[in-house]
Design an enzyme around this catalytic site. Structure first.
Site, PDB file in Angstrom:
ATOM      1  N   THR A  73       0.851  -1.192   0.000  1.00 30.16           N
ATOM      2  CA  THR A  73       0.000   0.000   0.000  1.00 30.16           C
ATOM      3  C   THR A  73       0.887   1.242   0.000  1.00 30.16           C
ATOM      4  OG1 THR A  73      -1.796  -1.153   1.094  1.00 30.16           O
ATOM      5  CG2 THR A  73      -1.782   1.251   1.306  1.00 30.16           C
ATOM      6  N   SER A 187       4.706  -7.025  -1.883  1.00 35.16           N
ATOM      7  CA  SER A 187       4.284  -7.138  -0.483  1.00 35.16           C
ATOM      8  C   SER A 187       4.745  -8.485   0.055  1.00 35.16           C
ATOM      9  CB  SER A 187       2.762  -7.053  -0.410  1.00 35.16           C
ATOM     10  OG  SER A 187       2.328  -7.294   0.906  1.00 35.16           O
ATOM     11  N   ALA A 188       5.450  -8.477   1.186  1.00 33.80           N
ATOM     12  CA  ALA A 188       6.020  -9.731   1.695  1.00 33.80           C
ATOM     13  C   ALA A 188       4.957 -10.750   2.113  1.00 33.80           C
ATOM     14  CB  ALA A 188       6.934  -9.426   2.887  1.00 33.80           C
ATOM     15  N   CYS A 308     -11.421  -6.938   2.873  1.00 38.47           N
ATOM     16  CA  CYS A 308     -12.128  -5.720   3.196  1.00 38.47           C
ATOM     17  C   CYS A 308     -11.716  -5.211   4.569  1.00 38.47           C
ATOM     18  CB  CYS A 308     -13.602  -6.064   3.138  1.00 38.47           C
ATOM     19  SG  CYS A 308     -14.583  -4.719   3.545  1.00 38.47           S
TER      20      CYS A 308
HETATM   21  N1  PMP Z   1      -1.801  -4.655  -4.329  1.00 36.19           N
HETATM   22  C1  PMP Z   1      -2.442  -5.827  -4.440  1.00 36.19           C
HETATM   23  C2  PMP Z   1      -2.708  -6.389  -5.800  1.00 36.19           C
HETATM   24  C3  PMP Z   1      -2.846  -6.508  -3.293  1.00 36.19           C
HETATM   25  O1  PMP Z   1      -3.496  -7.672  -3.414  1.00 36.19           O
HETATM   26  C4  PMP Z   1      -2.562  -5.954  -2.021  1.00 36.19           C
HETATM   27  C5  PMP Z   1      -2.992  -6.659  -0.742  1.00 36.19           C
HETATM   28  N2  PMP Z   1      -4.384  -6.852  -0.647  1.00 36.19           N
HETATM   29  C6  PMP Z   1      -1.879  -4.730  -1.953  1.00 36.19           C
HETATM   30  C7  PMP Z   1      -1.510  -4.114  -3.122  1.00 36.19           C
HETATM   31  C8  PMP Z   1      -1.547  -4.080  -0.618  1.00 36.19           C
HETATM   32  O2  PMP Z   1      -0.516  -4.777   0.038  1.00 36.19           O
HETATM   33  P1  PMP Z   1      -0.199  -4.575   1.596  1.00 36.19           P
HETATM   34  O3  PMP Z   1      -1.134  -5.465   2.338  1.00 36.19           O
HETATM   35  O4  PMP Z   1       1.241  -4.990   1.742  1.00 36.19           O
HETATM   36  O5  PMP Z   1      -0.369  -3.122   1.916  1.00 36.19           O
END
Ligand code: PMP
Length: 374
Positions: A73, A187-188, A308
């Site tokens: 994010t 994202s890890a 969500c």
């Molecule tokens: N991009 C995509 C395609 C995702 O699936 C997600 C996680 N739902 C994110 C970004 C955000 O990742 P994070 O949980 O590390 O903030």
């Protein structure tokens, strides 16, 4: 004895391997601030450097091209807001991309969930963006985008390409450079690493305006003490091999079994190339919240649209962008598999799903059959 749990929600978060948990725990116990000049700090610095090298090697880039963040994010926000003022994004981006610019034009997708290249070309000419964002593979449907062709069109117009590779990473190659992305986000915790850590990978010489200030970390592109244990776990998870062929076979069994119970079920995006892990199963007349809750009672964990954050399920913007009605979109659940998935997970899902489909015929109030408008 604990009841068995059947986990089919890897796209929300993947379980961590015991070895990764151990690597994280070791780094947590060791402690240290990588910015401290003394030896205790320098040991922490060495851990971060080793993790950075490992991530860089996986993507065939130099260590300075990696900016560690608190997750995808943040990485998507950083890339969107620091990567160019005029933006263009696909209609199926994750909210962390979409909400970074609520007013820029959206590139439509076709009924399979694939970005329309003709529309991309027109928008590139009309809007003349600096930055275009198209994800590598969608988190709800698993549909893979034609990144090579997209990169060619975007670069021909002098724009940069941001690719959210959160779901694709480790499962397919996501090239960086003239034939691919200029920026990639990761994202890890989707890979079997810890939550709260991710990365923005920059192509060679790609500029980036920092958003978080107050320290020189990450080459002055992201201030703040590094999440040492987080990046150690991230790098560890990237190095773990998975047999995606086996996972794909489980996914195929899952889809065949669902179809056998419910011949009118749809696999959303089935006509397009998809990740081996993901199946978006739409059962007309079976509301997704009701499905999720009934499955949860049977210890089968599945996803409903985008994970969500508010706990309230909204109809999926991705499925609506693919032309599905709001009512139908509310009948889709997401089944996603990963490194620890086994046949028992699939069979447990199928057994409960067959019971739900049988009940649909009996007409429960929760399970109203919607009008088919697409
Ligand atoms: N991009 C995509 C395609 C995702 O699936 C997600 C996680 N739902 C994110 C970004 C955000 O990742 P994070 O949980 O590390 O903030």
């Amino acid at each position: 004895m604990a009841l068995a749990e059947y986990y089919l929600d890897y796209n929300a978060t993947a379980p961590m391997r015991p070895e990764t948990v151990a690597a994280v725990a070791e780094a947590l116990a060791a402690g240290g601030n990588p910015s401290s000049m003394h030896q205790h700090g320098q040991r922490a610095r060495a851990r971060v450097d080793a993790a950075r090298r490992r991530v860089a090697d996986m993507f065939d880039v130099l260590p300075h091209q990696i900016v560690f963040t608190s997750g995808a994010t943040e990485a998507n926000n950083l890339a969107m807001l620091g990567g160019g003022a005029r933006r263009l994004i696909s209609a199926i981006e994750h909210p962390s991309v979409a909400a970074s610019d609520e007013t820029c034009p959206r590139i439509p997708v076709d009924a399979t969930g694939t970005v329309r290249l003709d529309a991309l070309e027109t928008l590139l000419i009309e809007h003349r963006p600096d930055l275009v964002a198209v994800m590598a593979a969608n988190n709800e449907t698993g549909v893979i985008q034609p990144l090579g062709e997209i990169a060619r069109l975007v670069h021909a117009r002098g724009a940069r390409l941001l690719v959210d590779a959160v779901q694709a990473a480790g499962k397919m190659s996501v090239p960086l450079g003239s034939a691919g992305a200029d920026m990639i986000t990761l994202s890890a915790h989707k890979l079997g690493g810890p939550q709260g850590v991710g990365a923005l990978i920059l192509g060679e010489d790609q500029p980036l305006a920092p958003r978080q200030r107050g320290g020189g970390q990450e080459g002055r592109r992201r201030a703040g003490t590094e999440n040492v244990a987080g990046v150690v776990g991230f790098a560890h998870s990237l190095g773990c091999a998975v047999d995606w062929g086996e996972v794909a076979a489980l996914r195929d069994r899952l889809e065949a079994g669902a179809r056998a119970s419910c011949p009118d079920a749809l696999i959303v995006g089935e006509a397009a190339p998809r990740l081996p892990t993901t199946s978006c199963l739409l059962t007309p007349g079976l509301g997704n919240e009701a499905q999720m809750m009934a499955l949860d009672l049977a210890n089968v964990r599945v996803g409903v649209g985008a994970a969500c954050s508010s706990g309230r399920v909204e109809s999926s913007a991705v499925l609506r962008a693919m032309g599905l009605s709001d009512e139908l979109a509310r009948c889709a659940i997401r089944l996603s598999l990963g490194w620890a998935s086994v046949a028992a997970d699939v069979e447990a899902f199928l057994a409960t799903y067959a019971r739900l489909v049988a009940r649909r015929g009996a007409g429960s109030a929760l399970l109203n059959r919607p009008t088919l408008t697409t």
